[in-house]
Design an enzyme around this catalytic site. Structure first.
Site, mmCIF file in Angstrom:
data_model
loop_
_atom_site.group_PDB
_atom_site.id
_atom_site.type_symbol
_atom_site.label_atom_id
_atom_site.label_comp_id
_atom_site.label_asym_id
_atom_site.label_seq_id
_atom_site.Cartn_x
_atom_site.Cartn_y
_atom_site.Cartn_z
ATOM 1 N N ARG A 125 2.700 -18.925 16.023
ATOM 2 C CA ARG A 125 3.928 -18.152 16.259
ATOM 3 C C ARG A 125 3.903 -16.850 15.467
ATOM 4 N NH1 ARG A 125 10.041 -20.462 14.990
ATOM 5 N NH2 ARG A 125 11.190 -18.527 15.387
ATOM 6 N N SER A 278 -3.635 -15.961 2.963
ATOM 7 C CA SER A 278 -2.338 -16.431 3.459
ATOM 8 C C SER A 278 -2.436 -17.738 4.233
ATOM 9 C CB SER A 278 -1.684 -15.355 4.338
ATOM 10 O OG SER A 278 -2.423 -15.147 5.517
ATOM 11 N N ARG A 315 6.195 -18.181 23.363
ATOM 12 C CA ARG A 315 5.773 -16.830 22.997
ATOM 13 C C ARG A 315 4.338 -16.594 23.440
ATOM 14 N NH1 ARG A 315 8.902 -15.191 18.201
ATOM 15 N NH2 ARG A 315 10.336 -15.117 19.954
ATOM 16 N N ARG A 342 -9.516 -11.116 8.916
ATOM 17 C CA ARG A 342 -9.987 -11.190 7.528
ATOM 18 C C ARG A 342 -10.706 -12.520 7.299
ATOM 19 N NH1 ARG A 342 -6.405 -10.060 2.087
ATOM 20 N NH2 ARG A 342 -5.130 -11.752 2.899
ATOM 21 N N GLU A 428 -10.227 -4.710 -4.381
ATOM 22 C CA GLU A 428 -9.272 -5.522 -5.124
ATOM 23 C C GLU A 428 -9.890 -6.232 -6.333
ATOM 24 O OE1 GLU A 428 -7.769 -8.337 -2.300
ATOM 25 O OE2 GLU A 428 -9.745 -9.113 -1.794
ATOM 26 N N GLY A 453 -5.871 -3.556 -2.786
ATOM 27 C CA GLY A 453 -5.123 -4.800 -2.899
ATOM 28 C C GLY A 453 -4.666 -4.967 -4.330
ATOM 29 N N PHE A 454 -3.571 -4.300 -4.710
ATOM 30 C CA PHE A 454 -3.204 -4.221 -6.127
ATOM 31 C C PHE A 454 -2.814 -5.572 -6.710
ATOM 32 C CE2 PHE A 454 0.812 -3.672 -3.928
ATOM 33 C CZ PHE A 454 1.724 -4.379 -4.695
ATOM 34 N N ASP A 456 -4.346 -8.782 -6.092
ATOM 35 C CA ASP A 456 -5.588 -9.380 -6.588
ATOM 36 C C ASP A 456 -6.213 -8.515 -7.672
ATOM 37 O OD1 ASP A 456 -6.708 -11.935 -5.761
ATOM 38 O OD2 ASP A 456 -6.467 -11.220 -3.722
ATOM 39 N N PRO A 537 5.420 -6.823 5.268
ATOM 40 C CA PRO A 537 5.485 -8.282 5.360
ATOM 41 C C PRO A 537 6.031 -8.839 6.665
ATOM 42 C CG PRO A 537 7.350 -7.482 4.105
ATOM 43 C CD PRO A 537 6.520 -6.270 4.453
ATOM 44 N N ASP A 627 1.340 -15.247 -1.905
ATOM 45 C CA ASP A 627 0.103 -15.821 -1.402
ATOM 46 C C ASP A 627 -0.803 -16.074 -2.597
ATOM 47 O OD1 ASP A 627 -0.948 -13.356 -2.083
ATOM 48 O OD2 ASP A 627 -1.486 -12.764 -0.056
#
Length: 720
Positions: A125, A278, A315, A342, A428, A453-454, A456, A537, A627
């Site tokens: 979803r 995630s 959906r 990713r 990161e 990626g501030f 990590d 987000p 995460d």
């Protein structure tokens, strides 16, 4: 006991084998023998290098720890610290000037700037919502968030608030005035938007309270559909499309003098479908679930059915949007976001496949299977045929080169042309940040983005400097000089290596999904800094963040910054430590409570329910997107203070037990939640506590080893 299947010397879990052979391979020219033989060869070739690189991480960390034992924090000898990093090979020789050579990138990557979503692909979803977030209703985004004040007469209620609706329409008109100014008057005073055809050409005619007007930039009108009373008018600014929806039969349109019922903005140009931070994928069953959803996205047939508002909803992926352009020719706009995937990093292994009885590198499996699934894309996703893989948690140029070598092997055994797989480099980890130019050089023929990626990055900074001294509180770290140097170096090195107009320079996540007013104030800083994209987000956040790319011409911002001086490495390595005895016991306890609550709130859902990313209330009941990256920061912060005696093991345990009650109360409405405060021996509580008590000993401070072990233990019990 699972009976593994023999595949060219590998032992493959039957769930994975069945997925590959019955779902992923049909419709492709790749045979099962070709895939398994190729993957077996890939594992044998690259597994030893993978292991060597991980051992090198540990070796370097040990050397840095020893330096701090001898010298204390970096501030005691900054020049000596840099010399030392060169001596041990942490800092490598920087290549000469060069320009990246990546070819075949889509315009969403190279030519147009806009928001980027990150979503757990394990949740169908959410994955569909994100893919469909290419277009968003500005009216809905404004009405449903605090972007419009919720005070007084503007407070939303159960029924439609006409005053709030009027404020939304006014705010949208102000946006249109800024992006698409009129030759006279304002969009707030428009009484009719009309497309008039004459001689095969379409003209955009606007009536206002002050009289006729046109767009100041006539080229901004690019297409239309429909006719009088019900139409869509397509405008374009900074490469992004905006659709004026005219519908006098709708309640909103009927109340508007021009019948304007909505303003649709092109929002999430790109979406990272995430197999990593995630998601909670700990075994073959979980991995297959992740791959199956990615396959459905690439084939275009993923769907999800669920209950919403008392009705059943299914959906699916949205179709492209069809219009007529100003010359009378077809105009087709993509209906969904350009999807990137990713993969996991180099650290973890998976028992979905065994070699000589041992789990293989999870990153190797991700590379092979996600690319295999992407071969089902026939142009609905990437018009250029590119396959976009984001690669996280790489430590330095050698690890980037290793990822590229793995992708080259995948291309070879799947019969793909070289460099069809593109790599996104997550900047990161500190060793990558310090050697970013060399890391880009290692991937110069396939790199499509660099991203700060501030979250990590902060976790890695704390872990790398674990022995330097007691670290700062999390809120203090955000304003430190090294953070600014890190962000600036990423953009400036990207520009110096030719990213502008060729590839993406990205920025990190806005972690407060309910705080859109603050996001609108703050996140414009990312395009102003020269970033082509930045993480948001939610689809709603993407719709609102898209406004920033109308306010800022990113390519002009990049030209402005192109010749700025690069912050020196001394700034990047300037992470300070706490002044001894500068914090009161109350301040220490409060920070410990805040970290403990965040760790517990995230870990309990991860371990109990397999939820890898969720909105977790913090100690002040403010919802934050959590995460593994945010968990890494909190766990490393506690581990650091424990290491340096600001807190004791007993204090940490007592605070975790106390905060477990708070987390239980925050989750009281979740029927699947199992309380921790009445069972401190529960798997979830012990995993959260272990992340703090043993955080200093975790590889690079990562949370995955402890979380995976705990989740597997829970799943084993559920399967008994």
């Amino acid at each position: 006991m699972t009976e593994y299947l023999a595949k060219f010397g590998l032992s493959v879990h039957p769930l994975l084998a069945d997925f590959v052979e019955r779902e992923a391979l049909p419709g492709l020219s790749v045979t099962a023998e070709q895939f398994w033989a190729g993957f077996a060869g890939l594992v044998r070739e690259h597994a030893p290098t993978n292991a060597r690189l991980l051992a090198r991480r540990d070796e370097i960390q040990g050397q840095i720890d020893d330096w701090h034992h001898r010298n204390g924090p970096v501030a005691n000898d900054p020049a000596g610290y840099e010399r030392f990093l060169h001596e041990i090979g942490y800092l490598v020789e920087e290549p000469g000037d060069f320009t990246i050579e990546t070819e075949g990138l889509d315009p969403e990557i190279a030519a147009v700037c806009g928001p980027q979503l990150v979503v757990p692909v394990s949740n169908a979803r959410y994955a569909l919502n994100a893919a469909n977030a290419r277009w968003g209703s500005l009216y809905d985004a404004l009405y449903g968030t605090d972007a419009i004040s919720r005070e007084g007469e503007l407070a939303p209620g159960r029924d439609y608030n006409a005053a709030r609706g009027a404020a939304v329409v006014a705010r949208a008109a102000a946006f249109l005035d800024a992006a698409f100014p009129l030759t006279a008057g304002s969009h707030a005073g428009v009484t009719a938007y009309v497309v008039a055809e004459q001689g095969g050409l379409a003209n955009f005619v606007i009536d206002t309270e002050a009289g006729p007007a046109t767009l100041r930039d006539g080229a901004a009108f690019v297409g239309y559909s429909g006719g009088e009373g019900k139409a869509e008018i397509v405008l374009r600014h900074h490469g992004l499309h905006v659709v004026l929806v005219i519908d006098r039969t709708s309640p909103i349109g009927a109340a508007h003098p021009a019948g304007l019922s909505d303003v649709l903005v092109e929002a999430a140009l790109t979406t990272i479908q995430d197999c990593e931070d995630s998601v909670a994928a700990v075994d073959a069953e979980d991995k297959v679930g992740v791959y199956r959803n990615w396959l459905g996205l690439m084939r275009g047939d993923l769907e999800d059915t669920f209950e919403k508002g008392g009705r059943t909803v299914t959906r699916r992926l949205r179709a492209d949007r069809s219009y007529t352009d100003v010359n009378g020719d077809p105009l087709v706009l993509k209906g969904r976001s350009l999807l990137l995937v990713r993969n996991v990093g180099h650290l973890m292994t998976t028992d979905a496949v065994l070699l000589d009885g041992k789990p293989v590198g999870e990153g190797l499996l991700d590379a092979a299977v996600t690319v295999l699934c992407a071969l089902h894309d026939k142009g609905a996703n990437s018009r250029s045929g590119a396959i976009y893989v984001v690669k996280p948690k790489m430590h330095g140029p050698e690890e980037v080169a290793f990822a590229c070598a793995v992708f080259a092997s995948v291309e070879a055994f799947l019969g793909l042309e070289p460099n069809r797989i593109k790599i996104g480099i997550m900047d990161e980890e500190r060793r990558t940040s310090a050697n970013l130019k060399a890391a880009i050089h290692a991937a110069r023929q396939r790199v499509f983005f660099i991203n700060t990626g501030f979250l990590d990055r902060t976790g890695d900074e704390i872990h790398t400097s674990m022995e330097a001294g007691a670290g700062l509180r999390k809120d203090e770290i955000k304003s430190e000089r090294w953070i600014g140097a890190y962000e600036d170096r990423n953009v400036l090195i990207g520009l110096a290596t030719g990213f502008s107009g060729r590839a993406q320079i990205g920025k990190g996540m806005w972690a407060r999904p309910d705080d859109m007013a603050a996001m609108l104030e703050a996140k414009i800083g990312h395009p102003n800094a020269g970033a082509n994209t930045a993480w948001v987000p939610s689809p709603t956040a993407a719709t609102l963040h898209a406004l920033h790319y109308h306010q800022v011409d990113v390519f002009e911002a990049q030209r402005r910054r192109h010749n700025q001086a690069l912050p020196p490495l001394s700034d990047l390595f300037s992470m300070p430590v706490q002044v001894p005895y500068s914090l009161s016991r109350e301040e220490i306890t409060r920070e410990l409570e805040n970290n403990a609550q965040g760790i517990l709130g995230y870990v309990v859902r991860w371990v109990q329910q397999g939820v890898g990313c969720s909105k977790v209330p913090d100690i002040n009941n403010v919802g934050l997107m959590e995460d593994r990256a945010t968990c890494r920061i909190s766990s490393q912060a506690v581990a650091n203070w424990l290491r340096h005696g600001l807190v004791s093991r007993d204090e940490v345990t007592a605070v975790f037990e106390r905060m477990a009650k708070v987390v239980d109360e925050q989750n009281a409405g979740d029927p699947l939640y199992r309380p921790m405060s009445d069972n401190f021996q529960s798997v979830a509580f012990q995993a959260a506590l272990d992340l703090a008590l043993h955080g200093a000993d975790q590889p690079s401070g990562y949370t995955e080893p402890i979380l995976h072990a705990a989740r597997r233990k829970v799943k084993a019990r559920e399967g008994d």
